[in-house]
Design a protein around this motif. Structure first.
Motif, PDB file in Angstrom:
ATOM      1  N   MET A   1      -5.997   5.908   1.034  1.00 18.84           N
ATOM      2  CA  MET A   1      -4.638   5.479   1.279  1.00 18.84           C
ATOM      3  C   MET A   1      -4.685   3.936   1.248  1.00 18.84           C
ATOM      4  SD  MET A   1      -1.925   6.728   1.472  1.00 18.84           S
ATOM      5  CE  MET A   1      -0.131   6.466   1.933  1.00 18.84           C
ATOM      6  N   LEU A   2      -3.936   3.267   0.436  1.00 19.84           N
ATOM      7  CA  LEU A   2      -3.922   1.807   0.342  1.00 19.84           C
ATOM      8  C   LEU A   2      -2.910   1.257   1.297  1.00 19.84           C
ATOM      9  CD1 LEU A   2      -3.615   1.402  -3.548  1.00 19.84           C
ATOM     10  CD2 LEU A   2      -5.580   1.009  -1.791  1.00 19.84           C
ATOM     11  N   THR A   3      -3.258   0.199   1.881  1.00 18.54           N
ATOM     12  CA  THR A   3      -2.463  -0.564   2.934  1.00 18.54           C
ATOM     13  C   THR A   3      -1.601  -1.391   2.116  1.00 18.54           C
ATOM     14  OG1 THR A   3      -3.854  -2.434   3.023  1.00 18.54           O
ATOM     15  CG2 THR A   3      -4.116  -0.709   4.654  1.00 18.54           C
ATOM     16  N   GLY A   4      -0.387  -1.906   2.730  1.00 16.40           N
ATOM     17  CA  GLY A   4       0.583  -2.882   2.133  1.00 16.40           C
ATOM     18  C   GLY A   4      -0.147  -4.165   1.577  1.00 16.40           C
ATOM     19  N   LYS A   5      -1.165  -4.785   2.230  1.00 18.38           N
ATOM     20  CA  LYS A   5      -1.775  -5.859   2.044  1.00 18.38           C
ATOM     21  C   LYS A   5      -2.749  -5.463   0.532  1.00 18.38           C
ATOM     22  CE  LYS A   5      -4.908  -9.254   3.883  1.00 18.38           C
ATOM     23  NZ  LYS A   5      -5.553  -9.709   4.907  1.00 18.38           N
ATOM     24  N   GLN A   6      -3.078  -4.335   0.544  1.00 18.83           N
ATOM     25  CA  GLN A   6      -4.153  -3.833  -0.707  1.00 18.83           C
ATOM     26  C   GLN A   6      -3.128  -3.730  -1.894  1.00 18.83           C
ATOM     27  OE1 GLN A   6      -6.113  -0.570   1.172  1.00 18.83           O
ATOM     28  NE2 GLN A   6      -7.823  -1.917   1.464  1.00 18.83           N
ATOM     29  N   LYS A   7      -1.947  -3.129  -1.635  1.00 14.70           N
ATOM     30  CA  LYS A   7      -0.896  -2.793  -2.843  1.00 14.70           C
ATOM     31  C   LYS A   7      -0.673  -4.365  -3.272  1.00 14.70           C
ATOM     32  CE  LYS A   7       0.748   1.811  -1.722  1.00 14.70           C
ATOM     33  NZ  LYS A   7       1.834   2.768  -1.720  1.00 14.70           N
ATOM     34  N   ARG A   8      -0.237  -5.116  -2.441  1.00 13.16           N
ATOM     35  CA  ARG A   8       0.065  -6.528  -2.764  1.00 13.16           C
ATOM     36  C   ARG A   8      -0.854  -7.294  -3.652  1.00 13.16           C
ATOM     37  NH1 ARG A   8       2.120  -6.781   2.240  1.00 13.16           N
ATOM     38  NH2 ARG A   8       0.620  -8.223   2.882  1.00 13.16           N
ATOM     39  N   PHE A   9      -2.099  -7.070  -3.275  1.00 12.03           N
ATOM     40  CA  PHE A   9      -3.244  -7.667  -3.817  1.00 12.03           C
ATOM     41  C   PHE A   9      -3.183  -7.005  -5.383  1.00 12.03           C
ATOM     42  CE2 PHE A   9      -7.627  -7.541  -4.946  1.00 12.03           C
ATOM     43  CZ  PHE A   9      -7.925  -8.766  -5.093  1.00 12.03           C
ATOM     44  N   LEU A  10      -3.353  -5.712  -5.452  1.00  7.10           N
ATOM     45  CA  LEU A  10      -3.517  -5.144  -6.842  1.00  7.10           C
ATOM     46  C   LEU A  10      -2.184  -5.215  -7.612  1.00  7.10           C
ATOM     47  CD1 LEU A  10      -4.763  -1.760  -5.593  1.00  7.10           C
ATOM     48  CD2 LEU A  10      -5.966  -3.355  -6.917  1.00  7.10           C
ATOM     49  N   LEU A  83      -1.557   2.296 -11.984  1.00  6.76           N
ATOM     50  CA  LEU A  83      -2.337   2.940 -11.058  1.00  6.76           C
ATOM     51  C   LEU A  83      -3.694   2.316 -10.689  1.00  6.76           C
ATOM     52  CD1 LEU A  83      -1.821   6.226 -13.240  1.00  6.76           C
ATOM     53  CD2 LEU A  83      -0.724   5.913 -11.120  1.00  6.76           C
ATOM     54  N   TYR A  84      -4.187   2.958  -9.472  1.00 11.27           N
ATOM     55  CA  TYR A  84      -5.520   2.119  -9.242  1.00 11.27           C
ATOM     56  C   TYR A  84      -6.491   3.638  -8.891  1.00 11.27           C
ATOM     57  CZ  TYR A  84      -9.059   0.186  -6.132  1.00 11.27           C
ATOM     58  OH  TYR A  84     -10.407  -0.102  -5.699  1.00 11.27           O
ATOM     59  N   LYS A  85      -7.390   3.474  -9.018  1.00  8.74           N
ATOM     60  CA  LYS A  85      -8.746   4.450  -8.631  1.00  8.74           C
ATOM     61  C   LYS A  85     -10.096   3.543  -8.849  1.00  8.74           C
ATOM     62  CE  LYS A  85     -10.829   8.845  -9.514  1.00  8.74           C
ATOM     63  NZ  LYS A  85     -11.165   9.768 -10.381  1.00  8.74           N
ATOM     64  N   GLU A  86     -10.679   3.523  -7.382  1.00  8.12           N
ATOM     65  CA  GLU A  86     -12.009   2.822  -7.186  1.00  8.12           C
ATOM     66  C   GLU A  86     -12.800   3.480  -8.329  1.00  8.12           C
ATOM     67  OE1 GLU A  86     -15.165   2.382  -3.868  1.00  8.12           O
ATOM     68  OE2 GLU A  86     -13.221   1.662  -3.492  1.00  8.12           O
ATOM     69  N   SER A  87     -13.572   2.533  -9.044  1.00  9.68           N
ATOM     70  CA  SER A  87     -14.676   3.368  -9.887  1.00  9.68           C
ATOM     71  C   SER A  87     -15.752   3.802  -9.131  1.00  9.68           C
ATOM     72  CB  SER A  87     -14.983   2.334 -10.940  1.00  9.68           C
ATOM     73  OG  SER A  87     -16.222   2.673 -11.813  1.00  9.68           O
ATOM     74  N   ARG A  88     -16.362   4.669  -9.372  1.00  5.12           N
ATOM     75  CA  ARG A  88     -17.677   5.248  -8.821  1.00  5.12           C
ATOM     76  C   ARG A  88     -18.983   4.412  -9.066  1.00  5.12           C
ATOM     77  NH1 ARG A  88     -17.216  10.550 -11.237  1.00  5.12           N
ATOM     78  NH2 ARG A  88     -15.178  10.613 -11.619  1.00  5.12           N
TER      79      ARG A  88
END
Length: 97
Positions: A1-10, A83-88
């Protein structure tokens, strides 16, 4: 789950991106979800454009793509989904805490 700060950054990173996928009249299918999952593994952050002739709601499409690809919806603005997904393997984006 992304935080608001992380969503703003993305969102700031995604601002200059162009959509690499389009969802049209046919809607979302398994092949599209696989291609989006592969693109997310390579790029981590992508934009998807929803065409005006698409019969489904944008919110439903965003949820289908995110759940199918195991990603998170960063933003849904106009006819564009981010959309965002962290790469493995190739982590390129370092999220703020």
């Amino acid at each position: 789950m992304l935080t608001g700060k992380q969503k703003r950054f993305l969102r700031s990173l995604a601002h200059h991106l162009t959509p690499i996928f389009q969802v049209g009249k046919g809607g979302v299918n398994d092949n599209m979800i696989k291609q989006i999952a592969d693109a997310l593994e390579a790029r981590e952050l992508i934009k998807v454009s929803v065409l005006k002739n698409c019969e489904e709601e944008k919110e439903v499409i965003a949820e289908q793509l995110a759940s199918g690809a195991g990603a998170e919806v960063v933003q849904l603005i106009g006819h564009t989904i981010v959309l965002y997904k962290e790469s493995r393997e190739r982590k390129q984006i370092v999220l703020p805490k």
